[in-house]
Design a protein around this motif. Sequence first.
Motif, mmCIF file in Angstrom:
data_model
loop_
_atom_site.group_PDB
_atom_site.id
_atom_site.type_symbol
_atom_site.label_atom_id
_atom_site.label_comp_id
_atom_site.label_asym_id
_atom_site.label_seq_id
_atom_site.Cartn_x
_atom_site.Cartn_y
_atom_site.Cartn_z
ATOM 1 N N PRO A 4 0.795 -1.225 0.000
ATOM 2 C CA PRO A 4 0.000 0.000 0.000
ATOM 3 C C PRO A 4 0.829 1.277 0.000
ATOM 4 O O PRO A 4 1.995 1.291 0.430
ATOM 5 N N THR A 5 0.201 2.329 -0.471
ATOM 6 C CA THR A 5 0.774 3.669 -0.373
ATOM 7 C C THR A 5 0.045 4.412 0.733
ATOM 8 O O THR A 5 -1.188 4.530 0.714
ATOM 9 N N LEU A 6 0.797 4.904 1.697
ATOM 10 C CA LEU A 6 0.225 5.700 2.780
ATOM 11 C C LEU A 6 0.285 7.169 2.365
ATOM 12 O O LEU A 6 1.364 7.704 2.109
ATOM 13 N N ALA A 93 2.971 -0.648 4.442
ATOM 14 C CA ALA A 93 3.040 0.274 3.309
ATOM 15 C C ALA A 93 4.432 0.256 2.699
ATOM 16 O O ALA A 93 5.447 0.304 3.407
ATOM 17 N N GLY A 94 4.478 0.200 1.381
ATOM 18 C CA GLY A 94 5.746 0.241 0.680
ATOM 19 C C GLY A 94 6.168 1.645 0.321
ATOM 20 O O GLY A 94 7.291 1.871 -0.143
ATOM 21 N N ALA A 95 5.259 2.606 0.520
ATOM 22 C CA ALA A 95 5.563 3.997 0.192
ATOM 23 C C ALA A 95 4.727 4.913 1.073
ATOM 24 O O ALA A 95 3.597 4.579 1.448
ATOM 25 N N VAL A 96 5.289 6.062 1.409
ATOM 26 C CA VAL A 96 4.575 7.101 2.153
ATOM 27 C C VAL A 96 4.742 8.396 1.377
ATOM 28 O O VAL A 96 5.874 8.822 1.101
ATOM 29 N N TYR A 97 3.623 9.010 1.011
ATOM 30 C CA TYR A 97 3.634 10.240 0.211
ATOM 31 C C TYR A 97 2.974 11.377 0.997
ATOM 32 O O TYR A 97 1.977 11.164 1.698
ATOM 33 N N TRP A 98 3.506 12.581 0.839
ATOM 34 C CA TRP A 98 2.879 13.758 1.428
ATOM 35 C C TRP A 98 3.266 14.983 0.628
ATOM 36 O O TRP A 98 4.182 14.965 -0.190
#
Length: 474
Positions: A4-6, A93-98
């Motif tokens: 998932p992408t957080l 999560a394999g990625a965290v975006y902000w």
Amino acid sequence: MASPTLVWFRDDLRVADHPALHNAVERGEPIVCVYVFDEVSDGIRPLGGATRWWLHHSLEALAGELDARGLTLTLRSGRAADVIAELQAETSAGAVYWNRRYGLAEREIDTGIKAELAAQGVEARSFHANVLFEPWTLQTGQGQPYRVFTPFWRACLSAPAPRKPLPAPSRETVQRLGSAGAGGDGALTNGSDTQPTRARAPHPTTENLDDWHLLPTHPDWAGGLREAWVPGEKAAHAQLQRFVKNDLTDYLDDRDLPARDATSRMSPRLRFGEISPFQLWHATEHSAPGAAGFLREVGWREFAYHLLYHFPSITTENMRPAFNAFPWAKPTDEVLQRWQRGHTGIPLVDAGMRELWQTGVMHNRIRMVAASFLVKNLLLDWRIGEAWFWDTLVDADPASNSMNWQWVAGSGVDAAPYFRVFNPALQAKKFDPEGEYINAYVPEAGTPEYPEPMVDLGESRKRALEAYDVVRGT
């Protein structure tokens, strides 16, 4: 297995033109959305009462927008670094975006989180979303940050045009990703036999928004705010459409007249990111009368963030060191409360302060008058006024609030001549000639019930100029 992408929402409570969310969709994995209520990390300034009220309702609106697209907003409170680490572990999560923020404390938090995630092999990306121009992309010919607005704005207009806004994700797209809250029995397809089944993202536990106690209760002082505002992305765009249709053409002529509803009312929308500056830029016709003036006001906000990034101490310290020696008066409770509650005996100042108390905003022209009265006629430190505005404005912005107070005080960059003292009587005669604005908020003005002025405007101006001699020539 899904990775998932957080997507971490902050001061960007929208689904359209949200680069972090957009890129999460592009990544092609299930999406988990989170908002972290963090007032405990080092350097983070707690919200004021009016912005807490707005945040509650804006989060409700955001949750609805996400739900309509098959996404669920997870609410967590605490130290952001801890919360993001916990959620990443919970969801795998394999990625965290902000989307990026520009205050020093926020940047330090984000840098630390990005480093921790990278050390664990988790992709961490931040995006350009909430200002038209990244602060480090504009500099003077000498390679320095801009300190004067006019050349700064000229550089903005000479730069490549701001990008076009990004679309909001569709529910169908989110369902194909298998995001938490998208519905179904845990495995979603697009209806094609050749489309591989996508496992749904885990659905983390969420805190209850009401448990954050963002709304006032004892007493409930927000009645005027409820009458004046409907927070949320949909309401933001509806207001923008009304402004463009009805007021943009005459904006330059009418924006300084507080009795007219002629301003955009976009400031709290921008503060919480319910709308982006890119959306404002492209929604206004550059050839239309008034558009250039309106966009210049958007540019003033840009300038505030430029300064906040390059001079982070602007929120608490005089940008002009000479002002450290300024002989501010010691405030008494009575003097301060009369200004705060709009009982100074100066009608235009009182009208502005009462508008602020009732609605959570104050007309920009009157903000300058009320601020000038505090720092120059009463000789009270600009930080006292900034703190009151921080608590009572629904658009209390960490960059603009401090910059504007320093501008009025004369202690900041690009300041008005420090010896300028706004005369409230003359300002009322010029910008509220029929007294409509004053009568709306101070109906007792001119009657025996109205208090005598706290100070004589002429004498207090003279005292202010004598005090400002301390910093003359610096």
